[in-house]
Design an enzyme around this catalytic site. Sequence first.
Site, PDB file in Angstrom:
ATOM      1  N   ASP A  29      -4.373   2.484  11.151  1.00 25.52           N
ATOM      2  CA  ASP A  29      -5.752   2.145  11.528  1.00 25.52           C
ATOM      3  C   ASP A  29      -5.743   1.685  12.989  1.00 25.52           C
ATOM      4  OD1 ASP A  29      -8.357   1.322  11.648  1.00 25.52           O
ATOM      5  OD2 ASP A  29      -8.297   0.014   9.915  1.00 25.52           O
ATOM      6  N   GLU A  81       4.281   4.781   5.812  1.00 21.62           N
ATOM      7  CA  GLU A  81       3.092   3.920   5.886  1.00 21.62           C
ATOM      8  C   GLU A  81       1.953   4.567   5.107  1.00 21.62           C
ATOM      9  OE1 GLU A  81       1.701   1.314   6.031  1.00 21.62           O
ATOM     10  OE2 GLU A  81       1.477   0.413   7.993  1.00 21.62           O
ATOM     11  N   ASP A  82       1.083   3.733   4.593  1.00 22.71           N
ATOM     12  CA  ASP A  82      -0.057   4.281   3.868  1.00 22.71           C
ATOM     13  C   ASP A  82      -1.128   4.773   4.829  1.00 22.71           C
ATOM     14  OD1 ASP A  82      -0.591   1.690   4.678  1.00 22.71           O
ATOM     15  OD2 ASP A  82      -1.429   1.026   2.771  1.00 22.71           O
ATOM     16  N   LYS A  85      -6.453   7.106  10.454  1.00 27.58           N
ATOM     17  CA  LYS A  85      -7.896   6.949  10.638  1.00 27.58           C
ATOM     18  C   LYS A  85      -8.310   7.438  11.998  1.00 27.58           C
ATOM     19  CE  LYS A  85      -9.647   3.260   7.801  1.00 27.58           C
ATOM     20  NZ  LYS A  85     -10.191   1.898   7.716  1.00 27.58           N
ATOM     21  N   GLY A 104       0.779  -1.233   0.000  1.00 25.44           N
ATOM     22  CA  GLY A 104       0.000   0.000   0.000  1.00 25.44           C
ATOM     23  C   GLY A 104       0.808   1.279   0.000  1.00 25.44           C
ATOM     24  N   ARG A 161      -5.744   0.427  -6.391  1.00 25.38           N
ATOM     25  CA  ARG A 161      -4.484   1.068  -5.993  1.00 25.38           C
ATOM     26  C   ARG A 161      -4.086   2.169  -6.969  1.00 25.38           C
ATOM     27  NH1 ARG A 161      -2.063  -2.110  -1.985  1.00 25.38           N
ATOM     28  NH2 ARG A 161      -2.280  -4.346  -2.200  1.00 25.38           N
ATOM     29  N   ASP A 173      -5.809  -0.513  -1.409  1.00 23.30           N
ATOM     30  CA  ASP A 173      -6.587  -1.443  -2.231  1.00 23.30           C
ATOM     31  C   ASP A 173      -7.782  -2.002  -1.479  1.00 23.30           C
ATOM     32  OD1 ASP A 173      -4.938  -3.035  -0.396  1.00 23.30           O
ATOM     33  OD2 ASP A 173      -5.796  -4.750  -1.453  1.00 23.30           O
ATOM     34  N   PHE A 222     -13.864   2.427   4.905  1.00 23.16           N
ATOM     35  CA  PHE A 222     -12.876   1.697   4.103  1.00 23.16           C
ATOM     36  C   PHE A 222     -12.496   2.552   2.913  1.00 23.16           C
ATOM     37  CE2 PHE A 222     -10.597  -1.389   1.730  1.00 23.16           C
ATOM     38  CZ  PHE A 222      -9.924  -2.060   2.735  1.00 23.16           C
TER      39      PHE A 222
HETATM   40  P1  XMP Z   1      -3.472  -1.413  11.269  1.00 25.17           P
HETATM   41  O1  XMP Z   1      -4.894  -1.687  11.687  1.00 25.17           O
HETATM   42  O2  XMP Z   1      -2.528  -2.507  11.694  1.00 25.17           O
HETATM   43  O3  XMP Z   1      -3.580  -1.498   9.707  1.00 25.17           O
HETATM   44  O4  XMP Z   1      -3.013  -0.031  11.686  1.00 25.17           O
HETATM   45  C1  XMP Z   1      -2.695  -0.893   8.874  1.00 25.17           C
HETATM   46  C2  XMP Z   1      -2.781  -1.532   7.519  1.00 25.17           C
HETATM   47  O5  XMP Z   1      -4.112  -1.970   7.242  1.00 25.17           O
HETATM   48  C3  XMP Z   1      -4.504  -1.649   5.950  1.00 25.17           C
HETATM   49  N1  XMP Z   1      -5.695  -0.766   6.021  1.00 25.17           N
HETATM   50  C4  XMP Z   1      -6.415  -0.350   4.986  1.00 25.17           C
HETATM   51  N2  XMP Z   1      -6.261  -0.567   3.672  1.00 25.17           N
HETATM   52  N3  XMP Z   1      -8.158   0.781   3.248  1.00 25.17           N
HETATM   53  C5  XMP Z   1      -7.144   0.004   2.804  1.00 25.17           C
HETATM   54  O6  XMP Z   1      -6.998  -0.179   1.610  1.00 25.17           O
HETATM   55  C6  XMP Z   1      -8.380   1.042   4.542  1.00 25.17           C
HETATM   56  O7  XMP Z   1      -9.324   1.757   4.883  1.00 25.17           O
HETATM   57  C7  XMP Z   1      -7.454   0.446   5.455  1.00 25.17           C
HETATM   58  N4  XMP Z   1      -7.334   0.473   6.802  1.00 25.17           N
HETATM   59  C8  XMP Z   1      -6.262  -0.268   7.105  1.00 25.17           C
HETATM   60  C9  XMP Z   1      -3.312  -0.984   5.314  1.00 25.17           C
HETATM   61  O8  XMP Z   1      -2.627  -1.945   4.565  1.00 25.17           O
HETATM   62  C10 XMP Z   1      -2.442  -0.533   6.453  1.00 25.17           C
HETATM   63  O9  XMP Z   1      -1.066  -0.577   6.163  1.00 25.17           O
HETATM   64 MG    MG Z   2      -4.376  -3.736   1.719  1.00 26.66          MG
END
Ligand code: XMP
Ligand code: MG
Length: 180
Positions: free
Chosen positions: A105, A101-102, A133, A46, A167, A161, A154
């Site tokens: 969450d 990081e993308d 988020k 991502g 993506r 993705d 989401f």
């Molecule tokens: P955590 O929950 O560990 O998650 O902080 C981080 C990773 O989860 C993916 N992620 C998402 N990917 N849309 C996405 O396409 C979303 O809304 C989303 N939320 C979490 C992402 O890979 C991130 O690095």
């Molecule tokens: Mg993903």
Amino acid sequence: MHNDISEILFTEKQLADRVGEIGAAITRDYADAADEGIILISVLRGAAIFMADLARKIELPLEMDYMAISSYGNGAKSSGVVRILKDLSSQIEGRHVIVAEDILDSGLTLTYLLKNLSSRQPASIEVATLLRKKTLAQAKIDCKYIGFECPDEFIVGYGLDYAERYRNLPYIGILKPEIY
Ligand code: XMP
Ligand code: MG
């Protein structure tokens, strides 16, 4: 706008502007480290697009490296189970590391990653996340660079993705719930 997107959150222009600002901030903050340079690490897949754009806005010697980890399985919720699928190619001991990081969450992925990378004794380690988020259940993580806060929906595009799709959208938007 793509048919599966209910709302655009950040346009291509907004993303470019913000990534430019973060690049300029990093260039300033690491001016003293210009001799050693920095190493940008992204978590595949991502964050790859964000890191590629960010790298071109940093005016310092830099190296780029990639890690692949899994935390998601196939669903849309973090599992908390993190596995390294591909480790770094470079050594980071004594280096200035920035993790790109993308999206932050639950924070489970970054918590694991920062612990893992810190144990390799880098000179410094910071996080640049494009999105954070707004959610209650988020681990406390020190992110020095944050692009945007985003709603607890989401979201896809600009590297993010759903089931490996979207993506390549140049903007970031909310995926219609009926799609997932
Ligand atoms: P955590 O929950 O560990 O998650 O902080 C981080 C990773 O989860 C993916 N992620 C998402 N990917 N849309 C996405 O396409 C979303 O809304 C989303 N939320 C979490 C992402 O890979 C991130 O690095
Ligand atoms: Mg993903």
